[in-house]
Scaffold this motif. Sequence first.
Motif, PDB file in Angstrom:
ATOM      1  N   GLU A 190      44.435  47.259  43.307  1.00 55.16           N
ATOM      2  CA  GLU A 190      43.782  48.883  42.650  1.00 55.16           C
ATOM      3  C   GLU A 190      42.387  48.023  42.258  1.00 55.16           C
ATOM      4  OE1 GLU A 190      47.025  51.366  41.298  1.00 55.16           O
ATOM      5  OE2 GLU A 190      46.421  49.042  40.111  1.00 55.16           O
ATOM      6  N   PHE A 191      42.117  46.525  41.069  1.00 60.18           N
ATOM      7  CA  PHE A 191      41.093  46.532  40.869  1.00 60.18           C
ATOM      8  C   PHE A 191      39.928  46.011  41.581  1.00 60.18           C
ATOM      9  CE2 PHE A 191      38.066  42.893  38.201  1.00 60.18           C
ATOM     10  CZ  PHE A 191      37.833  44.221  36.827  1.00 60.18           C
ATOM     11  N   GLU A 192      40.091  45.802  42.944  1.00 66.25           N
ATOM     12  CA  GLU A 192      39.324  44.847  43.433  1.00 66.25           C
ATOM     13  C   GLU A 192      38.594  46.155  44.245  1.00 66.25           C
ATOM     14  OE1 GLU A 192      38.567  43.027  48.185  1.00 66.25           O
ATOM     15  OE2 GLU A 192      40.831  44.012  48.009  1.00 66.25           O
ATOM     16  N   GLY A 193      39.265  47.596  44.376  1.00 64.68           N
ATOM     17  CA  GLY A 193      38.431  48.127  44.794  1.00 64.68           C
ATOM     18  C   GLY A 193      37.178  49.209  43.962  1.00 64.68           C
TER      19      GLY A 193
ATOM     20  N   PHE B 120      37.162  37.868  46.019  1.00 62.99           N
ATOM     21  CA  PHE B 120      37.981  38.453  45.682  1.00 62.99           C
ATOM     22  C   PHE B 120      39.104  37.973  46.424  1.00 62.99           C
ATOM     23  CE2 PHE B 120      34.227  41.074  46.458  1.00 62.99           C
ATOM     24  CZ  PHE B 120      34.035  41.745  45.390  1.00 62.99           C
ATOM     25  N   GLU B 121      39.084  36.607  46.953  1.00 64.92           N
ATOM     26  CA  GLU B 121      40.403  36.151  47.785  1.00 64.92           C
ATOM     27  C   GLU B 121      40.843  34.870  46.466  1.00 64.92           C
ATOM     28  OE1 GLU B 121      42.298  37.458  49.579  1.00 64.92           O
ATOM     29  OE2 GLU B 121      40.523  39.578  50.643  1.00 64.92           O
TER      30      GLU B 121
ATOM     31  N   MET C 251      37.253  35.036  42.092  1.00 62.65           N
ATOM     32  CA  MET C 251      36.580  35.166  40.581  1.00 62.65           C
ATOM     33  C   MET C 251      36.438  36.136  39.755  1.00 62.65           C
ATOM     34  SD  MET C 251      33.320  32.584  41.829  1.00 62.65           S
ATOM     35  CE  MET C 251      33.012  32.330  39.832  1.00 62.65           C
ATOM     36  N   PHE C 252      36.341  37.207  40.500  1.00 65.77           N
ATOM     37  CA  PHE C 252      36.007  38.339  40.117  1.00 65.77           C
ATOM     38  C   PHE C 252      37.609  39.342  39.510  1.00 65.77           C
ATOM     39  CE2 PHE C 252      36.132  43.116  41.003  1.00 65.77           C
ATOM     40  CZ  PHE C 252      34.852  43.294  40.212  1.00 65.77           C
ATOM     41  N   LEU C 253      38.510  39.266  40.298  1.00 67.43           N
ATOM     42  CA  LEU C 253      40.094  39.499  40.127  1.00 67.43           C
ATOM     43  C   LEU C 253      40.428  38.500  38.839  1.00 67.43           C
ATOM     44  CD1 LEU C 253      41.277  39.676  43.068  1.00 67.43           C
ATOM     45  CD2 LEU C 253      40.260  41.619  41.972  1.00 67.43           C
TER      46      LEU C 253
END
Length: 405
Positions: free
Chosen positions: A368-371, A234-235, A250-252
């Motif tokens: 917002e997407f991380e949420g 996430f960072e 990676m997720f973002l």
Amino acid sequence: MQLIDQLITYLPLFSIPIISAIVGWSTNFLAVKMMFYPIEFIGLKPFLGWQGLIPAKRREMAEIEVELVLGKLLSVKELADRIDPIELTKAIERRLKQTIRTIINEVMRESAPQLWASLPVHGKNLVYARVEADIPNVVTNMVNDFKYNIEEIVDIKELVVGQLVNAPELINEIFLKSGEKEFPFIEKSGFYFGFLFGLPTMAVWMFYPTWWVLPVGGLIVGYATNWIALKIIFEPKHPIKFMGFTIQGMFLKRQKEVSRVYSDIIESKLMTSKNIMEIAVHGSGSGQLLELIELHVNDAIERYVAIAQPYFALGVGSDSYYKMKELATQRIFKDSEKYLAYAYEYTNKALRIADDLCERMQALSPEEFEGVLRPAYEADEWKLILTGALLGMGAGFMQLYLVFM
């Protein structure tokens, strides 16, 4: 010969980064598994045992899904407005006619048995034909009222929370498929980071071979590999250019791809027409749906009676007349799933939940997407990191006694 002796002498030393790599991989592998499994608590509650973080937090996660995603990105009223009453009638008409005939027979036998028994077959067929001819009109009016009152009848939070709480494997599927590239990376990265962190431990042991060095080194490896692996998913939130490379969580970084996978699961497993209809019929808003059906059934019966025989109500008696309307309403409501099941294919296509949700998720900011997937279990990430640290320390003690003692 002397070279071989030197290799044998230093072999235990070289084993430190290798064992650290294995520790890093195994703790990360275990951390991923502990996020999802076991689905149900194993052990003695509340502390002596374990349940996967995500299944254990499924209610909180379901509520977050509603608040952060479905509640803001999808409007139930907007979805309901996409239902065309004419197309819906076409989808259910054949089955609805069969159901209506059965209901008419049963209601009339119970509320006005003598009148119905004395009516010839031709007369009964006229009743069937009159009711069937009015089906499109009744369905259209009912659907329009359903749309207008949709937020009172269908509680989206009740639907989502109920489905995910009752099916913990479904929330696991949402996370596993959405993060199908990130979770394997967490496992593999532990090996590489573990090896790198093992090198300083090896150097310290060379010059200061004290008993606590290896356990402390293992603890640091287990802690650091888990912490780094979770962080780099996430960072950083926003892309950073560095020496020609773009660095981002990676997720973002896979926001478009993850949005597609996530939305497809929501449409196919969670927000299906079947689930929406079940919550309407059996959920907290079922009373409002029953009232809506009662209103239109009563209106239809009164119109049929007015056309067929102005004195029908007087002929059967007021008590039987009201009983007939009450029974008809209850049966149409009770049997709704029998004929509405034929509308699922049409309504799934009409609602277009996956396409809309995907498009709106792709437009979210990184924060917002991380949420979407992280917040509910973020508070418990420390448990995974601590477990990795303790396992690493245990591996350090094992290495101390098995290799260097």
